[in-house]
Design an enzyme around this catalytic site. Structure first.
Site, mmCIF file in Angstrom:
data_model
loop_
_atom_site.group_PDB
_atom_site.id
_atom_site.type_symbol
_atom_site.label_atom_id
_atom_site.label_comp_id
_atom_site.label_asym_id
_atom_site.label_seq_id
_atom_site.Cartn_x
_atom_site.Cartn_y
_atom_site.Cartn_z
ATOM 1 N N HIS A 119 0.840 -1.202 0.000
ATOM 2 C CA HIS A 119 0.000 0.000 0.000
ATOM 3 C C HIS A 119 0.875 1.252 0.000
ATOM 4 O O HIS A 119 0.683 2.157 -0.814
ATOM 5 C CB HIS A 119 -0.922 -0.001 1.224
ATOM 6 C CG HIS A 119 -1.553 1.332 1.533
ATOM 7 N ND1 HIS A 119 -2.609 1.837 0.809
ATOM 8 C CD2 HIS A 119 -1.264 2.265 2.478
ATOM 9 C CE1 HIS A 119 -2.938 3.029 1.305
ATOM 10 N NE2 HIS A 119 -2.139 3.317 2.316
ATOM 11 N N ASP A 121 6.467 21.347 -26.611
ATOM 12 C CA ASP A 121 6.431 19.999 -26.042
ATOM 13 C C ASP A 121 7.515 19.938 -24.979
ATOM 14 O O ASP A 121 8.192 20.927 -24.726
ATOM 15 C CB ASP A 121 6.701 18.935 -27.125
ATOM 16 C CG ASP A 121 6.120 17.571 -26.735
ATOM 17 O OD1 ASP A 121 6.315 17.168 -25.570
ATOM 18 O OD2 ASP A 121 5.464 16.927 -27.568
ATOM 19 N N TRP A 164 7.150 -0.054 3.830
ATOM 20 C CA TRP A 164 7.661 0.594 2.614
ATOM 21 C C TRP A 164 9.054 1.156 2.854
ATOM 22 O O TRP A 164 9.805 1.428 1.933
ATOM 23 C CB TRP A 164 6.716 1.688 2.122
ATOM 24 C CG TRP A 164 6.894 3.028 2.760
ATOM 25 C CD1 TRP A 164 6.371 3.432 3.942
ATOM 26 C CD2 TRP A 164 7.653 4.133 2.254
ATOM 27 N NE1 TRP A 164 6.766 4.722 4.210
ATOM 28 C CE2 TRP A 164 7.552 5.182 3.190
ATOM 29 C CE3 TRP A 164 8.418 4.354 1.091
ATOM 30 C CZ2 TRP A 164 8.171 6.411 3.022
ATOM 31 C CZ3 TRP A 164 9.038 5.589 0.936
ATOM 32 C CH2 TRP A 164 8.906 6.604 1.896
ATOM 33 N N SER A 207 12.548 5.798 -13.866
ATOM 34 C CA SER A 207 11.443 6.545 -14.466
ATOM 35 C C SER A 207 11.357 7.955 -13.883
ATOM 36 O O SER A 207 11.233 8.941 -14.624
ATOM 37 C CB SER A 207 10.137 5.782 -14.233
ATOM 38 O OG SER A 207 9.040 6.617 -14.457
ATOM 39 N N SER A 208 11.443 8.055 -12.558
ATOM 40 C CA SER A 208 11.354 9.379 -11.921
ATOM 41 C C SER A 208 12.495 10.272 -12.354
ATOM 42 O O SER A 208 12.313 11.465 -12.588
ATOM 43 C CB SER A 208 11.420 9.256 -10.404
ATOM 44 O OG SER A 208 10.333 8.551 -9.941
ATOM 45 N N HIS A 248 13.494 11.883 3.432
ATOM 46 C CA HIS A 248 12.896 13.155 3.799
ATOM 47 C C HIS A 248 12.704 14.097 2.618
ATOM 48 O O HIS A 248 11.621 14.635 2.439
ATOM 49 C CB HIS A 248 13.537 13.833 4.998
ATOM 50 C CG HIS A 248 12.528 14.759 5.601
ATOM 51 N ND1 HIS A 248 11.535 14.321 6.430
ATOM 52 C CD2 HIS A 248 12.267 16.046 5.361
ATOM 53 C CE1 HIS A 248 10.723 15.312 6.694
ATOM 54 N NE2 HIS A 248 11.142 16.382 6.067
ATOM 55 N N GLU A 292 12.165 13.133 -0.187
ATOM 56 C CA GLU A 292 11.063 12.477 -0.904
ATOM 57 C C GLU A 292 9.703 13.023 -0.454
ATOM 58 O O GLU A 292 8.822 13.234 -1.287
ATOM 59 C CB GLU A 292 11.134 10.962 -0.668
ATOM 60 C CG GLU A 292 9.901 10.179 -1.075
ATOM 61 C CD GLU A 292 9.690 10.099 -2.569
ATOM 62 O OE1 GLU A 292 10.650 10.373 -3.320
ATOM 63 O OE2 GLU A 292 8.567 9.768 -2.996
ATOM 64 N N TYR A 338 9.040 15.926 0.474
ATOM 65 C CA TYR A 338 8.841 17.240 -0.153
ATOM 66 C C TYR A 338 8.623 17.119 -1.645
ATOM 67 O O TYR A 338 7.958 17.955 -2.248
ATOM 68 C CB TYR A 338 10.000 18.178 0.199
ATOM 69 C CG TYR A 338 9.947 18.504 1.672
ATOM 70 C CD1 TYR A 338 8.895 19.251 2.175
ATOM 71 C CD2 TYR A 338 10.861 17.994 2.558
ATOM 72 C CE1 TYR A 338 8.780 19.493 3.517
ATOM 73 C CE2 TYR A 338 10.747 18.227 3.907
ATOM 74 C CZ TYR A 338 9.707 18.974 4.392
ATOM 75 O OH TYR A 338 9.576 19.202 5.725
ATOM 76 N N SER A 349 -1.124 27.366 -5.323
ATOM 77 C CA SER A 349 -0.762 28.744 -5.659
ATOM 78 C C SER A 349 -1.304 29.166 -7.021
ATOM 79 O O SER A 349 -1.348 30.359 -7.326
ATOM 80 C CB SER A 349 0.762 28.908 -5.659
ATOM 81 O OG SER A 349 1.288 28.485 -4.435
ATOM 82 N N HIS A 405 15.378 13.098 12.042
ATOM 83 C CA HIS A 405 14.222 13.195 12.942
ATOM 84 C C HIS A 405 13.323 11.968 12.816
ATOM 85 O O HIS A 405 12.420 11.784 13.608
ATOM 86 C CB HIS A 405 13.439 14.504 12.737
ATOM 87 C CG HIS A 405 12.745 14.633 11.421
ATOM 88 N ND1 HIS A 405 12.586 15.822 10.785
ATOM 89 C CD2 HIS A 405 12.176 13.716 10.616
ATOM 90 C CE1 HIS A 405 11.932 15.635 9.649
ATOM 91 N NE2 HIS A 405 11.686 14.365 9.529
ATOM 92 N N HIS A 406 13.580 11.136 11.809
ATOM 93 C CA HIS A 406 12.857 9.856 11.725
ATOM 94 C C HIS A 406 13.500 8.805 12.625
ATOM 95 O O HIS A 406 13.017 7.697 12.717
ATOM 96 C CB HIS A 406 12.867 9.342 10.282
ATOM 97 C CG HIS A 406 12.167 10.251 9.317
ATOM 98 N ND1 HIS A 406 10.834 10.130 9.022
ATOM 99 C CD2 HIS A 406 12.611 11.302 8.584
ATOM 100 C CE1 HIS A 406 10.490 11.067 8.152
ATOM 101 N NE2 HIS A 406 11.551 11.791 7.862
ATOM 102 N N THR A 434 7.133 27.042 5.361
ATOM 103 C CA THR A 434 5.818 26.455 5.110
ATOM 104 C C THR A 434 4.733 27.399 5.602
ATOM 105 O O THR A 434 3.709 27.591 4.937
ATOM 106 C CB THR A 434 5.689 25.084 5.806
ATOM 107 O OG1 THR A 434 6.875 24.339 5.552
ATOM 108 C CG2 THR A 434 4.504 24.321 5.284
ATOM 109 N N LYS A 472 4.057 30.136 3.221
ATOM 110 C CA LYS A 472 3.169 29.740 2.134
ATOM 111 C C LYS A 472 1.707 29.797 2.567
ATOM 112 O O LYS A 472 0.859 30.365 1.881
ATOM 113 C CB LYS A 472 3.510 28.326 1.667
ATOM 114 C CG LYS A 472 4.784 28.307 0.876
ATOM 115 C CD LYS A 472 5.129 26.933 0.417
ATOM 116 C CE LYS A 472 6.121 26.998 -0.707
ATOM 117 N NZ LYS A 472 5.572 27.600 -1.920
ATOM 118 N N ARG A 482 1.656 1.252 15.051
ATOM 119 C CA ARG A 482 1.308 1.110 13.647
ATOM 120 C C ARG A 482 1.795 -0.244 13.120
ATOM 121 O O ARG A 482 2.609 -0.900 13.752
ATOM 122 C CB ARG A 482 1.921 2.256 12.835
ATOM 123 C CG ARG A 482 3.432 2.264 12.848
ATOM 124 C CD ARG A 482 4.020 3.524 12.231
ATOM 125 N NE ARG A 482 3.997 3.490 10.773
ATOM 126 C CZ ARG A 482 4.922 4.074 10.000
ATOM 127 N NH1 ARG A 482 5.945 4.729 10.546
ATOM 128 N NH2 ARG A 482 4.839 4.030 8.697
#
Lengths: 206, 534
Positions: free
Chosen positions: B84, B113, B149, B177-178, B261, B263, B265, B276, B310-311, B336, B339, B458
């Protein structure tokens, strides 16, 4: 198309000096090349993190690993005003059948003084096993000041079926040990590395 | 649509020989190099993956409906949580943003293009295979990946099944791909802006995607390296993460979160760009603080590289390091916050109207901020020791990813869909979709804060009895949210059949930007002659 572009450039020039007129006729290859350098660089950087992490940990002691090579006793002045308590904890990794314990659980020692502790191991199984002890110090910072002149963990520990052994560890604590540390724990975890280390230790066993 | 070629001169037959006709059938989609086609493919792929990953979430919620083990085996439950996560991150959110970038970036900067159209085709078409490999691993003997994951070592090295190899290869393909997608975005923005389109005139969606693309370039190779190390540790006897061989399992977490991390963002910056674009349109005002938005985005991106640990507060770090990562993390709330306040200031005294995209955008601002605040709580080291690995974390990242990233994608689809199809979507269905999603998503994720604070861990298929009532509600919210997305599916199918009222070129009366100046539906080829931006 040529004319078109010319017109557009003229038009753009009239409007304002723009830093970026070029369009599809620009050499994208150059830009792609630069980006690919970054991609390859970051891939290599991730692998470079492995040795960098080791070096960083050795300097800061943050992961509690002790030196993997024997220290030479430099006979520093013994600081008798301080007494440091060192706890010894032993455990075997899951699936590792050996008995493994510290014969001395706790030592009170002055910084600079030599100490010796012995660890008892027995291989209760019917097969030969090679083990590797991995030390870990908590708090990690103390690992920088723990000097081992002799330790079983510097080599593999092969035991034949049913064999037992006493393994010595000789150490001293650097008198530079920070004031706030008066107590630390040294833990050894014993791993079964028979499969991966067979060839390497063949020699040692004979 | 075929006749709707734009007004540009197409003189020479050397290139653009497909100018007058759109190829038909399957081969159109297989061989297409058109940014709009590829954008559509990405978006549909992402939506299908969203439904597949959602179905797995339904399995998870069904199992957690009651305490005890009733529906699935724990091992299968673990595979569901793992896959998931992987599907939603790499299959739904990221491809959806890439799809939007494909559709919109060329149109917004006045390019005909993407810069590298053939690579664009490749970067899409390797994705289905990556997910085919990942999903097929679920049917292998021993099952698919079950280590979360985040594939922490030694779970993914010592304790995983043989299907780990398939997991690794599929992640490699997703990463390639990314990276190709990101290269395309950067080269397009650098080299193909219309005359006069200076960097500080670019729409914010383009800006946020440019910065996102750089983040992708910087961290996807690190992910590739991490999975490669897992692969060699597991199958080829290396010891990157194995203490017995001189490695360190904590090193895995450092490498993973150095990717992980930035990722997160990658999954939220394009969302900021979308909001925006939408908020000024329906406030009928210019975006408040354009330049500060750009700088805030760049600072978030830079800060994202120095907060990864921090993880990992509970891995036992020195206090100084914990302090550093705590403060650096809290610092991110400053840009943040800039924004969020800018969006609110844009709406302030604006002539507001509440069309569907605006409703999603406002829901985004409120709910994303809730997710941001719980993130701030998690950043506090001492309390993180309590929150770590509980449902509080699950609540936090679902608020930022579902009501954040996913809501922004929905907002974007509703905002630009009339431009893509030339027809207004079914507004009644859209309203149903919005309100059902909004209510159910909060029933789904809000109570997770409470059970998390009370200590429910979790990734565990069972829980203590005192969590039963909340979990029942969470599951009900989950099923409702899942079903609500079928309304969206129905709406999208209708839209793709070009049903509905025709719309004007501008579509929304406050909309500004190059994409609103071309005809609706957007012609197959746009800006063959670059527009001039004043």
């Amino acid at each position: 198309m040529q004319d078109d572009n010319k017109n557009i450039e003229q038009m753009a020039d009239q409007i304002q000096p723009s830093p970026t007129q070029p369009r599809q006729d620009v050499d994208h290859g150059k830009t792609v090349g630069k980006i690919m350098l970054l991609v390859v660089g970051m891939f290599c950087f991730a692998f470079a993190l492995v040795p960098l992490y080791d070096v960083f940990c050795r300097i800061t002691g943050i992961n509690g690993k002790t030196n993997v090579e024997a220290a030479v006793y430099s006979a520093p002045e013994v600081d008798e005003t301080r007494t440091i308590t060192v706890d010894f904890i032993t455990r075997t990794h899951s699936g590792m059948p050996w008995e493994f314990e510290a014969q001395t659980r706790k030592v009170d020692i002055h910084p600079g003084q030599m100490g010796e502790v012995t660890f008892y191991v027995r291989n209760p199984t019917g097969r030969d096993i090679i083990a590797q002890a991995v030390p870990s110090v908590t708090p990690g910072q103390a690992s920088l000041y723990l000097n081992k002149t002799e330790c079983f963990c510097f080599q593999h520990q092969p035991l034949k079926a049913g064999e037992e052994a006493l393994m010595p560890m000789v150490f001293y604590i650097d008198p530079q040990l920070p004031e706030n540390i008066n107590f630390f724990t040294l833990q050894y975890t014993l791993y079964d590395i028979t499969e991966t280390a067979e060839d390497a230790v063949e020699v040692a066993m004979n | 649509m075929t006749s709707a070629t734009d007004t540009t001169a197409h003189v020479d037959g050397e290139h653009h020989d497909d100018h007058h006709h759109i190829p038909k059938g399957l081969t159109r989609w297989l061989f297409t190099t058109n940014h709009k086609d590829i954008g559509t493919l990405y978006l549909w792929f992402a939506f299908i993956m969203f439904l597949v990953g959602g179905a797995m979430a339904m399995v998870i919620r069904a199992e957690l409906f009651q305490p005890g083990l009733q529906i699935v085996e724990p091992n299968f439950f673990n595979q569901m949580t793992t896959v998931h996560g992987l599907i939603m991150v790499f299959g739904a959110v990221m491809p959806a943003f890439t799809g939007l970038a494909n559709w919109l970036v060329p149109m917004m900067i006045g390019a005909p293009d993407m810069a590298l159209p053939r690579m664009n085709n490749w970067s899409f078409w390797i994705l289905p295979f990556a997910f085919l490999i990942l999903l097929s691993s679920l049917f292998m003997e021993g099952g698919g990946p079950a280590f979360g994951w985040t594939f922490y070592a030694p779970l993914s090295t010592t304790y995983s099944g043989d299907s780990t190899a398939l997991f690794v290869f599929s992640v490699h393909i997703m990463g390639i791909s990314s990276i190709m997608g990101a290269i395309n975005v950067i080269v397009t923005i650098f080299n193909m802006r219309a005359p006069g389109m200076t960097y500080m005139k670019m729409p914010l969606f383009v800006w946020t995607w440019l910065i996102t693309a750089f983040l992708l370039i910087a961290v996807m190779p690190v992910l590739a390296a991490a999975v490669t190390m897992v692969l060699t540790d597991k199958f080829f006897g290396t010891s990157f993460f194995d203490a017995a061989g001189g490695g360190d399992p904590v090193l895995f977490q450092h490498i993973f979160w150095f990717f992980g991390h930035p990722e997160v963002y990658i999954m939220i910056l394009p969302a900021f760009g979308i909001i925006s674009q939408i908020v000024p349109t329906f406030s009928r005002k210019k975006l408040f603080g354009y330049a500060s938005m750009v700088y805030a985005t760049a600072s978030i991106a830079l800060l994202s590289f120095v907060v990864w640990a921090h993880h990992m507060f509970t891995t036992g770090m020195p206090v100084a390091a914990e302090m550093f990562f705590m403060i650096a993390t809290m610092l991110i709330s400053v840009p943040t916050g800039v924004k969020v306040f800018n969006w609110v200031a844009t709406m302030w005294r604006g002539s507001l109207s509440f069309e569907i995209p605006m409703m999603f955008a406002i829901a985004f601002i409120v709910l994303f901020t809730i997710g941001g605040l719980s993130g701030l709580m998690l950043a506090i080291t001492p309390v993180d020791f309590q929150y770590h690995d509980t449902y509080f974390v699950v609540a936090h990242f679902h608020y930022v990813l579902v009501t954040g990233a996913v809501f922004s994608i929905m907002a974007a689809v509703y905002y630009w869909l009339p431009k893509w199809t030339g027809k207004m979507f079914d507004i009644t269905l859209a309203k149903w979709h919005f309100w059902c999603s909004l209510i159910s998503v909060n029933v789904l994720f809000f109570p997770m804060h409470f059970v998390g604070l009370a200590g429910m861990p979790r990734r565990i298929p069972d829980y203590a009895l005192q969590f039963a009532d909340f979990n029942k509600w969470i599951s009900v919210g989950g099923f409702a949210f899942g079903l609500s997305q079928l309304i969206f599916l129905a709406l999208l199918i209708k839209a793709c059949r070009h049903q509905g009222e025709s719309v004007s070129d501008q579509v929304w009366d406050g909309a500004e930007g190059l994409e609103w100046e071309i005809p609706s539906p957007a012609p197959y080829h746009t800006f063959d002659t670059p527009p001039v931006v004043k």
